[in-house]
Design an enzyme around this catalytic site. Structure first.
Site, PDB file in Angstrom:
ATOM      1  N   GLU A  16     -15.868  61.720  12.059  1.00 22.09           N
ATOM      2  CA  GLU A  16     -16.489  62.792  12.841  1.00 22.09           C
ATOM      3  C   GLU A  16     -15.588  64.015  12.871  1.00 22.09           C
ATOM      4  O   GLU A  16     -16.050  65.150  12.785  1.00 22.09           O
ATOM      5  CB  GLU A  16     -16.768  62.308  14.275  1.00 22.09           C
ATOM      6  N   ASP A  67     -12.725  57.454  14.415  1.00 20.72           N
ATOM      7  CA  ASP A  67     -11.594  58.232  13.911  1.00 20.72           C
ATOM      8  C   ASP A  67     -11.008  59.144  14.987  1.00 20.72           C
ATOM      9  O   ASP A  67     -11.668  59.463  15.981  1.00 20.72           O
ATOM     10  CB  ASP A  67     -12.043  59.085  12.716  1.00 20.72           C
TER      11      ASP A  67
HETATM   12 ZN   LIG Z   1     -15.048  63.215  19.313  1.00 17.95          ZN
END
Ligand SMILES: [Zn+2]
Ligand SMILES: *[C@@H]1O[C@H](CO)[C@@H](O)[C@H](O)[C@H]1NC(C)=O
Ligand SMILES: *[C@@H]1O[C@H](CO)[C@@H](O)[C@H](O)[C@H]1NC(C)=O
Ligand SMILES: *[C@@H]1O[C@H](CO)[C@@H](O)[C@H](O)[C@H]1NC(C)=O
Ligand SMILES: *[C@@H]1O[C@H](CO)[C@@H](O)[C@H](O)[C@H]1NC(C)=O
Ligand SMILES: *[C@@H]1O[C@H](CO)[C@@H](O)[C@H](O)[C@H]1NC(C)=O
Ligand SMILES: *[C@@H]1O[C@H](CO)[C@@H](O)[C@H](O)[C@H]1NC(C)=O
Length: 575
Positions: A233, A163
């Site tokens: 994340e 992501d």
């Molecule tokens: Zn990162």
């Protein structure tokens, strides 16, 4: 001692005394001079520290026997061209996440681009996808397993995330190239776009390294290799890394991994031709505190002395200026000390004063530690590594010009110092808020529990979210550390840098968190490292406008991962 006379003789009969004791007297004089000299030398040594054991020596490079493609990866124009294409294509797929994301089971459409990204990976890395076992965890988390030939060896885990953070629409016109163009500029050797540096570069480098090892006929490693790729994340890893770590724990058990290597600090040029690589060996803690001033509405023409917004303003001003937010304290176990000593010992541009402050702190006296604390406070890049930070990041209150705001709330984001805790951080907020509540005659509650009775004016309600203690400190000596650092030394000193350049490897700390926060129980050896030389301008574009990455930096990451996998298997299998 040596037959010295008693005092009486000395004073009363000097003449006869001298004659009588001529020899012993000369002897005593010699002893006094010798002792004096020793004392003076001792004093000088303490004023000017003598050359001691270096705190940041150069380490031995760990040279792999199997190195078929290291040179190709670093220097071959055809490989470079293909690598640019792979990273650039990865950046073009907008795998954006927001702060709060739906569960992939409830809303798979939200993750449309992640499916696209995974299809792209499958096409781009055919050997990885035919020879490694791929499991999808919580739909979009990816766990690749390269089964080792020896099951008794604990697996090595590499991590990164698919992501990227969103692009602020208002800043689109400031981008040199559109954020999802993946534009490559041959003049600068940069690839542009969101995620090019955080961290599709690392993710692609990991897959490129494994693909190349397979292409080179590197036989299955003895030690199983895992690659785990989260997909949120940037939003706390709740759907991705959390599930991946549970999955891995279920399969392999607690404390079952050889080491974990995730995104982290890059290599910095601290002076012309002097580089410092400093894997991050712990992380600060984290907690969000949400404060809501619950008061009463009413007509704005007859206001109280302070509206709920006014009370919020008082609280915010006090929080920002509180002693807790200025409680800077350098402790001698802070891993940033490694980075500082390497800079102090090898950079020539650092001032003598700064060098002394850094190196003297090794004495660990109150005075030398305080001097280093004062020094770090002065540096905006370093001061947050020695305190709990307080940042007011969100505020909401009021809807209309002539209506008093019923309630106002704001969010405090704390990054918790290594020597503090979530509890201490919360307690300090609570104590401060209680003082102000008393002054303005409000009640206080914490997580629904009344601390001060609600008054006729109202109550200040405190809750907290996403608590995370500072991470355990990973070892920075021993065989696992030595293989990591020896590989860095070899790849960069012997492969990447020029002959007249030098690299030193040490420890550091950074103020953010990574997906490794879910992996603490799986290994004590957790390292966060970006195997690329980064310059400060480039680092500033992370999460911001004009994110970009330099291609040589990307290629060095591929070479490092290739060699790290080989070295772990060549040198690390005797446990
Ligand atoms: Zn990162
Ligand atoms: C690879 O290993 C060979 C043999 O040890 C050595 O001669 C060569 O320099 C190495 N190449 C690289 C790029 O490290
Ligand atoms: C901190 O900065 C101030 C102003 O630049 C300077 O006077 C002072 O000497 C610095 N302190 C340390 C410990 O470096
Ligand atoms: C912090 O810990 C102490 C001691 O266990 C406890 O009394 C206190 O309530 C805790 N504070 C918070 C905010 O959790
Ligand atoms: C580690 O395990 C303990 C006990 O099973 C659990 O409570 C804790 O959340 C785990 N830590 C992490 C970081 O997952
Ligand atoms: C796993 O390890 C952690 C920390 O090492 C420990 O707190 C936890 O209790 C362990 N859990 C199990 C199930 O053994
Ligand atoms: C597997 O690794 C262990 C630990 O190093 C070693 O004792 C054992 O001989 C190895 N087994 C094989 C089949 O190589």
């Amino acid at each position: 001692m040596i037959g010295l006379p008693d005092n009486d003789d000395w004073y009363s009969t000097p003449r006869s005394f001298v004659e009588k004791y001529k020899k012993p007297l000369l002897y005593a004089l010699a002893v006094i001079i010798t002792l004096g000299t020793i004392l003076i030398v001792f004093a000088i040594i303490h004023a000017h520290p003598s050359p001691r054991e270096p705190l940041c020596p150069k380490i031995e490079p760990l040279v792999p026997t199997f190195n078929r493609s290291i040179d190709t990866i670093l220097n071959d124009p055809t490989y470079k061209k293909q690598s640019i294409h792979r990273l650039s294509s990865a950046v073009k797929i907008p795998t954006v996440v927001q702060d709060n994301n739906p569960s992939p089971h409830d809303d798979p459409d939200f993750y449309y681009h992640f499916q696209e990204f995974q299809d792209f990976l499958k096409l781009t890395f055919p050997l990885v996808h035919s020879q490694l076992h791929l499991q999808k965890v919580n739909k979009f988390g990816l766990l690749y397993t390269w089964q080792g030939s020896n099951d008794t060896l604990a697996p090595l885990l590499l991590m990164s995330h698919q992501d990227v953070v969103p692009v602020n629409e208002a800043t689109l016109s400031e981008w040199e190239y559109p954020p999802f163009s993946g534009h490559y500029d041959p003049e600068t050797d940069f690839i542009w776009g969101r995620g090019s540096n955080d961290c599709k570069n690392l993710l692609i480098a990991q897959l490129e390294a494994i693909e190349q090892l397979l292409a080179d006929g590197y036989a299955a490693p003895e030690r199983t290799l895992l690659l785990s790729l989260g997909f949120d994340e940037e939003a706390s890893g709740n759907h991705g890394a959390k599930h991946l770590s549970e999955f891995i724990t279920n399969k392999y058990g607690n404390d079952s991994l050889y080491a974990i290597l995730d995104e982290g600090e890059g290599i910095v040029e601290v002076d012309k031709g002097i580089f410092v690589a400093a894997p991050v060996v712990t992380e600060k803690g984290y907690v969000d505190v949400i404060v809501t001033i619950n008061g009463h509405g009413g007509h704005s023409s007859i206001p109280p002395d302070h509206t709920t917004i006014g009370i919020a303003a008082q609280l915010i001003a006090a929080l920002e200026d509180s002693p807790a937010s200025k409680a800077f304290q350098f402790h001698d176990d802070n891993p940033v000390y490694g980075f500082l000593t390497c800079t102090a010992e090898h950079s020539e541009s650092i001032s003598k004063k700064s060098r002394n402050i850094i190196l003297n702190a090794i004495k660990k006296s109150k005075k030398t530690l305080q001097a280093l604390t004062d020094f770090l406070v002065n540096d905006s890049r370093l001061r947050d590594l020695i305190r709990t930070t307080t940042a007011i990041d969100k505020i909401q209150g009021g809807v209309k010009a002539n209506a008093l705001p019923e309630d106002t709330s704001f969010l405090i984001n704390h990054r918790v110092d290594l020597h503090s805790s979530v509890n201490k951080t919360l307690q300090s907020d609570i104590d401060l808020i209680k003082d102000i509540a008393k002054k303005f005659n409000y009640g206080v509650s914490f997580m629904g529990e009344t601390l001060l009775e609600e008054t006729e004016l109202g109550s200040i309600d405190i809750i907290f979210e996403r608590p995370l203690e500072p991470a355990p400190l990973s070892p920075h000596k021993g065989p696992v550390w030595d293989i990591l650092t020896g590989t860095i030394q070899d790849v960069f000193q012997n492969g990447v840098l020029d002959e007249d350049e030098d690299i030193y490897v040490t420890t550091s700390l950074f103020s953010g968190n990574t997906d490794t926060k879910y992996y603490w129980n799986l290994s004590k050896n957790i390292y966060r490292f970006n195997p690329s030389i980064i310059d400060e301008d480039l680092a500033k574009t992370l999460h911001s406008v004009n994110e970009h990455v330099d291609v040589p930096g990307h290629l060095s990451a591929v070479a490092f991962i290739y060699e790290y996998i080989v070295n772990v298997n060549q040198y690390g299998n005797s446990d």
